[in-house]
Enzyme design. Structure first.
Site, PDB file in Angstrom:
ATOM      1  N   ASP A 146     -13.269  -0.944   7.227  1.00 59.21           N
ATOM      2  CA  ASP A 146     -12.219  -0.017   7.599  1.00 59.21           C
ATOM      3  C   ASP A 146     -12.027   0.046   9.211  1.00 59.21           C
ATOM      4  OD1 ASP A 146     -10.063   2.027   7.208  1.00 59.21           O
ATOM      5  OD2 ASP A 146     -11.509   3.479   7.198  1.00 59.21           O
ATOM      6  N   ASN A 200      -8.769   8.297  12.473  1.00 60.70           N
ATOM      7  CA  ASN A 200      -8.879   9.683  12.204  1.00 60.70           C
ATOM      8  C   ASN A 200     -10.125  10.209  11.975  1.00 60.70           C
ATOM      9  OD1 ASN A 200      -5.790  10.280  12.207  1.00 60.70           O
ATOM     10  ND2 ASN A 200      -5.997   9.224  10.436  1.00 60.70           N
ATOM     11  N   ARG A 219       0.811  -1.092   0.140  1.00 54.89           N
ATOM     12  CA  ARG A 219      -0.049   0.046  -0.072  1.00 54.89           C
ATOM     13  C   ARG A 219       0.921   1.292   0.045  1.00 54.89           C
ATOM     14  NH1 ARG A 219      -3.853   2.562   4.798  1.00 54.89           N
ATOM     15  NH2 ARG A 219      -5.615   2.883   3.379  1.00 54.89           N
ATOM     16  N   HIS A 272     -11.235   3.269  -0.810  1.00 55.72           N
ATOM     17  CA  HIS A 272     -12.519   4.164  -0.247  1.00 55.72           C
ATOM     18  C   HIS A 272     -13.149   4.790  -1.305  1.00 55.72           C
ATOM     19  CE1 HIS A 272     -10.821   2.777   3.588  1.00 55.72           C
ATOM     20  NE2 HIS A 272      -9.881   3.585   3.494  1.00 55.72           N
TER      21      HIS A 272
END
Length: 287
Positions: free
Chosen positions: A242, A247, A120, A177
Site C-alpha cells: 500500500d 491518509n 477499481r 485491505h
C-alpha cells in the site's frame, strides 16, 4: 519468524524476511509528480509526490521484483502516472485503473495495451462513498469480455449490505485491505464472516494487506484475520505494501509489513503462492 523493532528504531531498514524470487507487491501506488501528472481537481486528499522512482527504490530495499500499481482516487480517471510507471518496467509492472462510462472500447484497449488488468471502485465513505451504481454497472458490462477483474475498496460496514450485489458480478473481484475490518470486534464479527463467505467463491480474491490500516504497530491484531483469509482461500489471496500509505497519520516502514508475511504464511510453499504464484496468475506475469 521475524520480529519488528520499535517505531523509534525504524530507519527504513531492510526486512528480516527474504521474499522469494519474483515476489510481487500487489497493491501499491504512484503519485505524480504533480508537475507532470496533476492531481484531480475534485480529489478528497492531496498526497506528497511518490513517483515511480520512489516505488522502485522501495522495492529494491524490500527485495520485490514485481508490482501491481493501483490507481488512487487522488488522480481520478487520469491514469497517466500509473501507465507511465508500467511503461518504464512493462515486464514487471501491471496496473488497475479508475475509469467511468466515458471510456469506450478504444480507450479500454489502450489501457489493456498499457498493462492494465482491472478497474477499481471506491465505496469508502471518507473518500467519497459509493459510486454511481448505473456507471458501475455500465463499466462492468464493458470490461467483462476482456479478462479483467474489478477491485472493490470497501468499509467493513459495507461488506454485508453489498454482498448480494458482489455475488452477482459477472467478472472476478478483488477485495482490498481485508475489507478494512475492525480488529477489535474479532474474527467472528458479521462483516468478517461475510468476507470469508465471499472468499470461498472461485471468483473472489482478497488482499491480505493493509495491516497498518486495521491495527497499530506492530500490527499483531491484523494477523488472525490475514491467516483466516489465507486458510480459506490459499489460491486467491494477494499481498501488497500500500505504498505510500495515503491518509495514514503515523509513518510506516514497509519492512515491518513485509516481515509479517512469514507470520501469516510460515512455510516456503505458502510464501511462494502468496507472493509469486497468485499474483502471476491473476495479472499475467510470465517472465
Amino acid at each position: 519468524m521475524t520480529s519488528a523493532p520499535s517505531p523509534k528504531d525504524q530507519q527504513k531498514r531492510k526486512p528480516s524476511f527474504t521474499a522469494p524470487a519474483l515476489s510481487c507487491d500487489a497493491h501499491c501506488h504512484v503519485f505524480g509528480p504533480a508537475a507532470a501528472f496533476p492531481y484531480a481537481p475534485d480529489r478528497r486528499y492531496t498526497p506528497q509526490d511518490a513517483p515511480k522512482e520512489a516505488l522502485a527504490a522501495l522495492h529494491e530495499r524490500l527485495g520485490l521484483e514485481r508490482a501491481v500499481i493501483v490507481q488512487a482516487s487522488c488522480h481520478g480517471t487520469d491514469n497517466r502516472a500509473m501507465l507511465d510507471a508500467i511503461a518504464w518496467r512493462p515486464d514487471s509492472y501491471r496496473g488497475v485503473a479508475i475509469v467511468d462510462d466515458t471510456f469506450d472500447d478504444t480507450a479500454l484497449q489502450a489501457l489493456h495495451d498499457g498493462g492494465v488488468r482491472g478497474v477499481r471502485f471506491n465505496f469508502v465513505k471518507h473518500l467519497g462513498g459509493a459510486p454511481d451504481m448505473a456507471v458501475f454497472d455500465r463499466v462492468i458490462d464493458r470490461i467483462k469480455g476482456r479478462g479483467w477483474h474489478v477491485v472493490l475498496h470497501l468499509d467493513a460496514v459495507d461488506i454485508v449490505p453489498l454482498s448480494d450485489m458482489i455475488r452477482l458480478l459477472p467478472i472476478p473481484f478483488v477485495i482490498d485491505h481485508m475489507g478494512r475490518v475492525d480488529t477489535t470486534l474479532g474474527t467472528e464479527q458479521p462483516a468478517f464472516q461475510s468476507l470469508l463467505e465471499l472468499a470461498r467463491r472461485d471468483d473472489c480474491w482478497v488482499k491480505v494487506c493493509g495491516s497498518e490500516r486495521i491495527s497499530r504497530y506492530p500490527f499483531d491484531a491484523a494477523l488472525p484475520f490475514a491467516r483466516a483469509l489465507v486458510e480459506t482461500s490459499p489460491e486467491r489471496t494477494l499481498w501488497g505494501t500500500d505504498f505510500p500509505h495515503p491518509n495514514l497519520k503515523e509513518p510506516v516502514d514497509e519492512a515491518d509489513l513485509l516481515d509479517l508475511v512469514d507470520r501469516i504464511v510460515p512455510t516456503a510453499e505458502e510464501q511462494q503462492r502468496l507472493l509469486v504464484d497468485n499474483p502471476a496468475r491473476l495479472y499475467g506475469f510470465t517472465t
